[in-house]
Structure formats: structure tokens, C-alpha cells
Scaffold this active site. Structure first.
Site, PDB file in Angstrom:
ATOM      1  N   SER A 371       0.831  -1.204   0.000  1.00 24.00           N
ATOM      2  CA  SER A 371       0.000   0.000   0.000  1.00 24.00           C
ATOM      3  C   SER A 371       0.867   1.258   0.000  1.00 24.00           C
ATOM      4  O   SER A 371       2.018   1.238   0.449  1.00 24.00           O
ATOM      5  CB  SER A 371      -0.922   0.004   1.215  1.00 24.00           C
ATOM      6  OG  SER A 371      -0.202   0.295   2.395  1.00 24.00           O
ATOM      7  N   LYS A 441       0.340  -1.005  15.541  1.00 24.81           N
ATOM      8  CA  LYS A 441      -0.991  -1.486  15.924  1.00 24.81           C
ATOM      9  C   LYS A 441      -1.383  -2.756  15.163  1.00 24.81           C
ATOM     10  O   LYS A 441      -2.301  -3.459  15.573  1.00 24.81           O
ATOM     11  CB  LYS A 441      -2.042  -0.404  15.726  1.00 24.81           C
ATOM     12  CG  LYS A 441      -2.295   0.037  14.302  1.00 24.81           C
ATOM     13  CD  LYS A 441      -3.312   1.169  14.251  1.00 24.81           C
ATOM     14  CE  LYS A 441      -3.589   1.639  12.828  1.00 24.81           C
ATOM     15  NZ  LYS A 441      -4.235   0.612  12.018  1.00 24.81           N
ATOM     16  N   ASP A 442      -0.687  -3.054  14.051  1.00 20.38           N
ATOM     17  CA  ASP A 442      -0.973  -4.277  13.302  1.00 20.38           C
ATOM     18  C   ASP A 442      -0.299  -5.505  13.898  1.00 20.38           C
ATOM     19  O   ASP A 442      -0.629  -6.633  13.530  1.00 20.38           O
ATOM     20  CB  ASP A 442      -0.509  -4.127  11.845  1.00 20.38           C
ATOM     21  CG  ASP A 442      -1.344  -3.118  11.071  1.00 20.38           C
ATOM     22  OD1 ASP A 442      -2.491  -2.864  11.478  1.00 20.38           O
ATOM     23  OD2 ASP A 442      -0.838  -2.573  10.072  1.00 20.38           O
ATOM     24  N   THR A 488     -16.497   3.459   9.499  1.00 18.22           N
ATOM     25  CA  THR A 488     -15.315   2.978  10.226  1.00 18.22           C
ATOM     26  C   THR A 488     -15.346   1.459  10.240  1.00 18.22           C
ATOM     27  O   THR A 488     -16.405   0.852  10.357  1.00 18.22           O
ATOM     28  CB  THR A 488     -15.245   3.505  11.671  1.00 18.22           C
ATOM     29  OG1 THR A 488     -14.107   2.919  12.320  1.00 18.22           O
ATOM     30  CG2 THR A 488     -16.503   3.156  12.460  1.00 18.22           C
ATOM     31  N   ARG A 492     -13.547  -0.666  17.964  1.00 23.10           N
ATOM     32  CA  ARG A 492     -13.161   0.261  19.038  1.00 23.10           C
ATOM     33  C   ARG A 492     -13.745   1.653  18.787  1.00 23.10           C
ATOM     34  O   ARG A 492     -14.345   2.265  19.686  1.00 23.10           O
ATOM     35  CB  ARG A 492     -11.630   0.321  19.124  1.00 23.10           C
ATOM     36  CG  ARG A 492     -11.094   1.408  20.037  1.00 23.10           C
ATOM     37  CD  ARG A 492      -9.591   1.559  19.866  1.00 23.10           C
ATOM     38  NE  ARG A 492      -9.223   1.888  18.505  1.00 23.10           N
ATOM     39  CZ  ARG A 492      -9.251   3.106  17.983  1.00 23.10           C
ATOM     40  NH1 ARG A 492      -9.663   4.137  18.729  1.00 23.10           N
ATOM     41  NH2 ARG A 492      -8.887   3.320  16.735  1.00 23.10           N
ATOM     42  N   ARG A 493     -13.535   2.152  17.561  1.00 24.10           N
ATOM     43  CA  ARG A 493     -14.050   3.487  17.249  1.00 24.10           C
ATOM     44  C   ARG A 493     -15.574   3.512  17.296  1.00 24.10           C
ATOM     45  O   ARG A 493     -16.184   4.419  17.872  1.00 24.10           O
ATOM     46  CB  ARG A 493     -13.575   3.910  15.864  1.00 24.10           C
ATOM     47  CG  ARG A 493     -12.082   4.194  15.775  1.00 24.10           C
ATOM     48  CD  ARG A 493     -11.621   4.316  14.339  1.00 24.10           C
ATOM     49  NE  ARG A 493     -10.200   4.627  14.241  1.00 24.10           N
ATOM     50  CZ  ARG A 493      -9.450   4.345  13.176  1.00 24.10           C
ATOM     51  NH1 ARG A 493      -9.993   3.741  12.129  1.00 24.10           N
ATOM     52  NH2 ARG A 493      -8.176   4.658  13.153  1.00 24.10           N
ATOM     53  N   ARG A 510     -14.172  -0.586   4.275  1.00 17.34           N
ATOM     54  CA  ARG A 510     -12.862  -1.222   4.152  1.00 17.34           C
ATOM     55  C   ARG A 510     -12.078  -0.611   3.005  1.00 17.34           C
ATOM     56  O   ARG A 510     -12.603   0.115   2.175  1.00 17.34           O
ATOM     57  CB  ARG A 510     -13.017  -2.730   3.901  1.00 17.34           C
ATOM     58  CG  ARG A 510     -13.305  -3.593   5.124  1.00 17.34           C
ATOM     59  CD  ARG A 510     -12.165  -3.613   6.156  1.00 17.34           C
ATOM     60  NE  ARG A 510     -10.857  -3.708   5.569  1.00 17.34           N
ATOM     61  CZ  ARG A 510     -10.287  -4.850   5.161  1.00 17.34           C
ATOM     62  NH1 ARG A 510     -10.942  -5.987   5.242  1.00 17.34           N
ATOM     63  NH2 ARG A 510      -9.075  -4.854   4.667  1.00 17.34           N
ATOM     64  N   GLY A 511     -10.812  -0.989   2.940  1.00 14.68           N
ATOM     65  CA  GLY A 511      -9.922  -0.505   1.892  1.00 14.68           C
ATOM     66  C   GLY A 511      -8.782   0.294   2.477  1.00 14.68           C
ATOM     67  O   GLY A 511      -8.786   0.678   3.656  1.00 14.68           O
ATOM     68  N   THR A 515      -8.594   4.235  -1.020  1.00  7.87           N
ATOM     69  CA  THR A 515      -9.898   3.648  -1.356  1.00  7.87           C
ATOM     70  C   THR A 515     -11.006   4.228  -0.489  1.00  7.87           C
ATOM     71  O   THR A 515     -12.105   4.570  -0.979  1.00  7.87           O
ATOM     72  CB  THR A 515      -9.838   2.121  -1.189  1.00  7.87           C
ATOM     73  OG1 THR A 515      -8.803   1.599  -2.032  1.00  7.87           O
ATOM     74  CG2 THR A 515     -11.165   1.474  -1.562  1.00  7.87           C
ATOM     75  N   ARG A 516     -10.742   4.347   0.800  1.00 12.48           N
ATOM     76  CA  ARG A 516     -11.786   4.855   1.698  1.00 12.48           C
ATOM     77  C   ARG A 516     -12.109   6.327   1.413  1.00 12.48           C
ATOM     78  O   ARG A 516     -13.266   6.738   1.449  1.00 12.48           O
ATOM     79  CB  ARG A 516     -11.363   4.647   3.156  1.00 12.48           C
ATOM     80  CG  ARG A 516     -11.597   3.214   3.642  1.00 12.48           C
ATOM     81  CD  ARG A 516     -11.205   3.028   5.079  1.00 12.48           C
ATOM     82  NE  ARG A 516      -9.786   2.710   5.194  1.00 12.48           N
ATOM     83  CZ  ARG A 516      -9.174   2.478   6.356  1.00 12.48           C
ATOM     84  NH1 ARG A 516      -9.856   2.560   7.493  1.00 12.48           N
ATOM     85  NH2 ARG A 516      -7.891   2.178   6.401  1.00 12.48           N
ATOM     86  N   CYS A 604      -8.412  -7.067  17.586  1.00 13.60           N
ATOM     87  CA  CYS A 604      -9.294  -6.256  16.731  1.00 13.60           C
ATOM     88  C   CYS A 604     -10.733  -6.755  16.761  1.00 13.60           C
ATOM     89  O   CYS A 604     -11.632  -6.087  16.244  1.00 13.60           O
ATOM     90  CB  CYS A 604      -8.768  -6.233  15.299  1.00 13.60           C
ATOM     91  SG  CYS A 604      -8.841  -7.842  14.472  1.00 13.60           S
TER      92      CYS A 604
END
Length: 704
Positions: A371, A441-442, A488, A492-493, A510-511, A515-516, A604
Site C-alpha cells: 500500500s 498497531k498491526d 469505520t 473500538r471506534r 474497508r480498503g 480507497t476509503r 481487533c
């Protein structure tokens, strides 16, 4: 059979002949003359600050770092074997007091004296049963509770109990065979003790922690004398056996990898993560061990230092007739038949990286996702490394991950850990890349074995940001019309914002970032979307941020805004290189966050959120758990002090990881305090019912 590998070669050690100490005036010829070993040396070992030698006259010699030789008469005739304990001032020797095959074992306490000599605490004959035979090898367990002696007739005698005292130990024949025993090694893993036994024709392991000492044959080929050794924990305490065609590694219950290192092996040692092998130069003629000092008998021998984990040769050099290789005082010492000692001092990491014979011509391969954001983040890390290591070359290797390929399902529904990391870690394991750059975070809070986070860079803004549809520019979430749809993909959000803004609706989107944003701008499905502020800033799209969500509105994800560099845990060169990128404040905050997440067993698929702050040496951690709709929640804050001076990190625990992070240059006590803070806050929330909230959230998410 392993294929022959053309490994990269480096010069990571400096070679120097040890010289006699300078005279009282600090100069003169004395300082330039090579140090001379005592004549007639038959056996060598090292430990407790000295090189130790035994000779043909029955003397044992000690050479401390000051190079002031001392000796005592240990046997009337000769010394044949020595074993110096590393953690105790105990020396075990085998020698002869009379002619014939009458080997005697003597145990010496070097801290106690008897008439000026070390105190001999035990003497006993080294014979299996009543059959006099030649001792071939000896090993002693560092606990002093086991000693094993191998013999030329194929026997192994095991002593169990306090080996320093006759009355507190028991001796028995453990092994009998038809082939000479050439090597022995104890392996301790937790409470389990194994003994490896190698002969010229086979390899066995005995489990000494179980009654009757069950035996397992590991292989049907062996090695010569001094051609086996035990690795350290960096290579999983494997037993290494060096044949003339291959080097084999063994666990107590199976054979591991093998390496096609050609040449007749003469000496094998393990040193600080390296395998040291002395082989016969194929250009020289055959000669038996310890054949004397006749120059016509002198052999050229090759010493290679291998890094098995990273598959390169750290050093290679030719020596004349090597007697032994010893490790002490942080260096390797090569003893040669002409009485000289050659010191091999490992270079520091910076010198290795900058030296023209070191890593200068090595290409460092950096793994990343394909990405645009991932590439920008990786480029920023590589640029920081380039500025520090001007002579290195970097190559970026981009690949797609599972998370990149599945674009029509919410992340929380996929049910796969390591969505954005698995393929990258596979490449790291296969040595296809040397390091990998991730969004922290991943990364799961528990990494696969063999990997560690070697660097966490200075954190970008960790908060979430709102990007509005063009028709809603200038608005905030609070001022949007009722029933406005917010996009989203984060549970969590969504949980927090549903609780904070119940008048709005939330849907998955998603994306990648591009994309988003395209879905937001080109369609009328969303009034706004929630993204990480850090990603938008790195992409140069800060002008799209319409609102930053403060912690009162939305706590952020564990590790959000931080970049992590993942490496092979045993790759010391790369680990040391990337450690320069560590930002201490970010590291401590993220340790606390990851410890909080791990203790809650979050991820997640459940709404877990945090916020951290380091101020005046106090680390503050706020953590929360939510139901999917935000109606049920628990939230609390704790703090701890992290103002600890940097300590000497050398020692057995200098590779300690904290929730997957290795940061040797950050005070260990500060890291422990940060980890404990996360665990304690998680425990507090669990005591208040967090487990129930998360369990229900997980079940509902699975059922969606």
C-alpha cells in the site's frame, strides 16, 4: 543432505598476536615480544578469568588477563583432560600418577588453598567397571550435580550428586557401546536435563530427569574428538556435531538442520552466537593431533566463524597448527603449536557496518506491504537508517498480505491474527528480507517465536481523525444532522462513538486510505469517515482532517501512530543496527499499552482502547473496554514512575523482550515498570467485570 551454501563473508573480528606485558618502564622490547605458552601442553580450557592448560609433566597452568603465568603440580606424570566450570571456581582434571592405563579424576576448588596449591576435594579412578581404558572426553553440569566421562571403549560413566564430594554422589555406567566416545554435553531446559553422547559412529541422548534414564538414538553417524559442542540459547541449546561433509544440529528428541561445510573438522566451539570451526586445509598433508613441533610437520589450518542464523561467515583466517580455541575476557584465543596465542576481538557494531570489509557491500532488504501508506512509512524508516549508516545499501521488498487481499469483510470478522504481518514474517524467517516495517498497531502482542520488535520510532499523533464529505466541510460530529452515517471498520471506534454520539449511525468501510477517501468523496453513502491522524499526516493529507478526536471522545488503539521494525531475534547485527531508531518515550508508552491489551486477551475483534502520556517521569495509562454498542463499558487510569538510570545491560538477560519489544538501550527497570502498569490496569478492569464485557462483545461480533 543440505546443499552447499556460498555464504557471504565478512571480517567481523580483528586478529592480533598476544604480546608479553611491557616492562616496568612501560616500554622497551618486552612489550613487543610475542607471549610464549609453556612447552608440552596437552589440554586446554578457560573460565573464571583464566586460560587453563595441562602439560606432559603433570602441571596445571593458569593464565589470567595480566598474563602472569602460575602453575601447580597436579599429577606425577601428565594431565590429559581439563574441564573448568564457568559459574563456579571448580576445575575437574583427568591425568596419570603412574604408568599404564590408570586415569585419575581430581576435583579442585580454586578458591581454597592447600599448601599454596588449589584444594583437591576429591580423587577417584576413571574406569568403567574394572576395565582400564583410556578417557576420551569429560563434561560437568554447571549445577555440579552431574559429571559424565567418555572412554575409548565406548563406555560412559555418569556421576550424579555433588561431584565435589565422594560421599554425596553416586557413579554408574550409563552407556556401553562398540565405538569410541568422542563428545559429551549436558543440556538443561527448565527442570529437564539431557546428556548428549556422540561416538565415531552414532549420536544418542539420555533424559536424566526421568528414572532409568531413557535413551534415544538420534543418528547413525558421529564425529571425531573435539568436533561437537552445545550452542547457547540463541540457537535453542542444540547439540552440534561436525562431520567432514556436514554440520548437524540436534534437539534431545530429533535432528534439526544441517549445513554443508566441507573439510576435515579438527576443533568445534560455540562462541556468543557463532559456530567456530577449525578445519584442515585441503592443501596440507595428513598429520595426527599433537604430533610435535617439527616444522616439517606443521599444518595450515582454516578457522571459520559462522553465523548459522543469518547464514554468513563472520571471519575466516589461516593458522599454523592450531592446538585449541578458547573464549575468555570477551574474545577468542587461538593457541598454535609454536607457543603463540592469537586474539580474535569482535568488532563493535558501528565498525562492522562502516568497514569496507564488513556490511558496506551488503544489501539490507526491507520488507513492507504494497500500500502507498506502507511504502511511505517504510521509506521514512529507511531514510533514518541511511542517515546513520551512510555506507549501507537498502532495498525495499513490497508484498501483499492477507489483510490487503480481503477488502469486502470487516477486519473484526475475518478472525485471523497477523492479518497484515504473516506474509512479511514468513519472508523474514526465510531470510528473504532482513527487517520488516509495520504499523505497530498491526502487530499482535505476542509475536511468533524467533521474532522481535527491534525498534519503535518516535510516535506520530496517535489520535483518531474525522474526514468529512465535501458537503460537510466545517462541521464536527456533534453538528452533523441526526442519522448521519459515519464509516469505520474499527469496533473500538464504533463502540466509543456510538456511546458519545448516539444520534449518528456507524457502518463498516474497508480498503486502504486512498480507497476509503474515494468512497467518501465520490458517493453519498457516508457523511464522514474515521481514520488515524498519523496515516493522514504521513500521506500528506493533513488538510483533509476536519476534527481530531480527543481522549474524551475516543481513546485510540494500542500502538496507534507508532512504526515498528520487526527483525529476527537472533540477528544481532540487524537488531543492533535498528535499535538506534528506538524512541524511549514511545517505547515505554507502547509497552504499557501492549501489556494492557495482552493481559485482557484483546484484539481487533473486541473494543479495547487506550491513551498514554509520559510527563515528569510519570507514565499515565488510561484503558477501557466496551460492548459493541458502547452501552456497557469500563474505564480507568493508573500511573507509575519510570525514571530509572541506564544500567549495564550485559548479562544473561540482555535479550529480554517486553511484550515482543527488545530495547537494550532503554533502562530495563523502566520497561518492567511500564509492562507492570499495563498488567495492573488490565487486572483492575478484569476485577470489575471486563472479561464479561469482552466475552459478550466477541460472541456478538462472531454472530454478526
Amino acid at each position: 543432505m543440505a546443499a552447499y551454501l556460498q555464504w557471504r563473508r565478512f571480517v567481523f573480528f580483528d586478529r592480533e598476536t598476544v604480546k608479553e606485558p611491557a616492562g616496568p618502564d612501560g616500554g622497551g622490547a618486552g612489550g613487543a615480544k610475542p607471549f610464549a605458552l609453556p612447552p608440552g601442553i596437552t589440554v586446554c580450557d578457560s573460565g573464571r578469568g583464566s586460560l587453563v592448560f595441562g602439560d606432559m609433566e603433570g602441571q596445571i597452568w593458569f593464565l589470567p588477563r595480566s598474563l602472569q603465568l602460575s602453575s601447580f603440580q597436579a599429577y606425577k606424570l601428565r594431565v590429559t583432560h581439563l574441564y573448568q566450570l564457568k559459574q563456579h571456581s571448580i576445575l575437574v582434571s583427568v591425568g596419570e600418577d603412574e604408568e599404564g592405563i590408570n586415569p585419575l579424576v581430581k576435583v579442585w576448588n580454586l578458591e581454597k588453598r592447600d599448601g599454596g596449591n588449589p584444594l583437591c576435594t576429591r580423587i577417584f579412578p576413571a574406569i568403567p567397571g574394572n576395565k582400564p581404558t583410556v578417557v576420551s572426553c569429560i563434561t560437568v553440569h554447571e549445577t555440579l550435580n552431574f559429571m559424565a566421562i567418555g572412554f575409548a571403549d565406548g563406555s560412559v560413566v555418569l556421576t550424579k550428586g555433588d561431584i565435589t564430594r565422594d560421599r554425596h554422589s553416586k557413579t554408574q555406567i550409563l552407556h556401553e557401546g562398540n565405538y569410541p566416545v568422542t563428545g559429551l554435553a549436558f543440556r538443561q531446559s527448565g527442570k529437564i536435563t539431557h546428556l548428549f553422547v556422540v561416538t565415531t559412529e552414532n549420536i544418542q541422548s539420555y533424559m536424566l530427569s526421568v528414572k532409568d534414564y531413557p535413551r534415544l538414538e538420534l543418528d547413525t553417524h558421529g564425529c571425531g574428538l573435539r568436533c561437537s559442542t552445545l550452542s547457547d540459547p540463541s540457537q535453542d541449546l542444540q547439540f552440534i556435531v561436525a562431520g567432514n561433509e556436514c554440520v548437524y544440529l540436534y534437539q534431545p528428541d530429533e535432528r534439526g538442520p544441517c549445513f554443508a561445510f566441507e573439510g576435515q573438522k579438527l576443533i568445534v566451539h560455540w562462541y556468543r552466537g557463532y559456530l567456530v570451526i577449525v578445519s584442515k586445509d585441503r592443501k596440507s598433508s595428513p598429520k595426527s593431533e599433537f604430533a610435535g613441533s617439527d616444522p616439517q610437520n606443521s599444518d595450515k589450518q582454516i578457522l571459520n566463524v559462522y553465523d548459522l542464523c543469518n547464514k554468513f561467515i563472520a571471519y575466516s583466517s589461516v593458522f599454523d597448527d592450531v592446538v585449541d580455541v578458547l573464549a575468555e575476557w570477551g574474545s577468542l584465543y587461538v593457541l598454535t603449536r609454536d607457543g603463540k596465542i592469537h586474539a580474535l576481538q569482535e568488532r563493535d557494531t558501528q565498525t562492522k557496518l562502516e568497514d569496507e570489509n564488513g556490511l558496506k557491500n551488503r544489501v539490507i532488504r526491507v520488507g513492507t506491504r504494497k500500500s502507498q501508506l506502507a511504502r511511505i512509512q517504510t521509506d521514512s524508516v529507511v531514510e533514518m537508517l541511511r542517515k546513520r549508516y551512510l555506507s549501507l545499501h537498502f532495498e525495499i521488498v513490497a508484498m501483499s498480505t492477507t489483510g490487503d487481499k480481503i477488502l469486502d469483510t470487516a477486519l473484526s470478522k475475518i478472525g485471523e491474527k497477523s492479518l497484515f504481518t504473516k506474509e512479511l514474517e514468513n519472508a523474514l524467517e526465510r531470510n528473504e528480507v532482513d527487517l520488516v516495517v509495520h504499523s505497530l498497531k498491526d502487530l499482535p502482542t505476542s509475536l511468533p517465536p524467533g521474532f522481535t520488535i527491534g525498534a519503535i520510532c518516535k510516535r506520530e499523533n496517535p489520535h483518531d481523525a474525522v474526514v468529512f464529505h465535501p458537503k460537510n466541510y466545517g462541521k464536527t460530529l456533534n453538528s452533523l444532522p441526526e442519522k448521519s452515517v459515519i464509516g469505520t471498520s474499527s469496533l473500538r471506534r464504533a463502540a466509543q462513538l456510538k456511546r458519545r454520539f448516539p444520534q449518528l449511525e456507524f457502518r463498516d468501510i474497508r480498503g486502504n486510505l486512498n480507497t476509503r477517501l474515494k468512497k467518501l468523496d465520490e458517493k453519498d453513502n457516508f457523511s464522514a469517515i474515521i481514520l488515524a491522524a498519523a496515516g493522514l499526516r504521513r500521506m500528506g493529507w493533513e488538510n483533509r482532517i476536519g476534527q481530531i478526536l480527543n481522549p474524551e471522545d475516543c481513546l485510540y488503539a494500542v500502538g496507534q501512530g507508532a512504526l515498528a521494525v520487526e527483525v529476527r531475534a537472533r540477528d544481532e547485527e540487524i537488531l543492533d543496527m535498528v535499535s538506534a531508531l528506538h524512541d524511549a518515550e514511545t517505547v515505554l508508552c507502547c509497552i504499557a499499552e501492549r501489556a494492557f491489551m495482552r493481559h485482557l486477551e484483546g484484539g481487533c475483534s473486541v473494543p479495547v482502547a487506550v491513551s498514554t502520556m509520559l510527563k515528569d517521569s510519570q507514565l499515565y495509562l488510561t484503558g477501557a473496554v466496551y460492548s459493541l454498542d458502547g452501552s456497557d463499558s469500563l474505564k480507568d487510569t493508573m500511573q507509575t514512575g519510570v525514571n530509572y538510570p541506564q544500567q549495564n545491560q550485559e548479562g544473561p538477560n540482555d535479550d529480554t523482550q517486553y511484550v515482543g519489544i527488545t530495547a537494550k538501550k532503554i533502562p530495563r527497570h523502566a520497561q518492567e515498570a511500564a509492562e507492570n502498569l499495563g498488567v495492573e490496569l488490565a487486572s483492575l478492569l478484569l476485577s470489575k467485570g471486563a472479561k464479561r464485557i469482552l466475552s459478550v462483545a466477541r460472541q456478538l461480533n462472531d454472530a454478526r
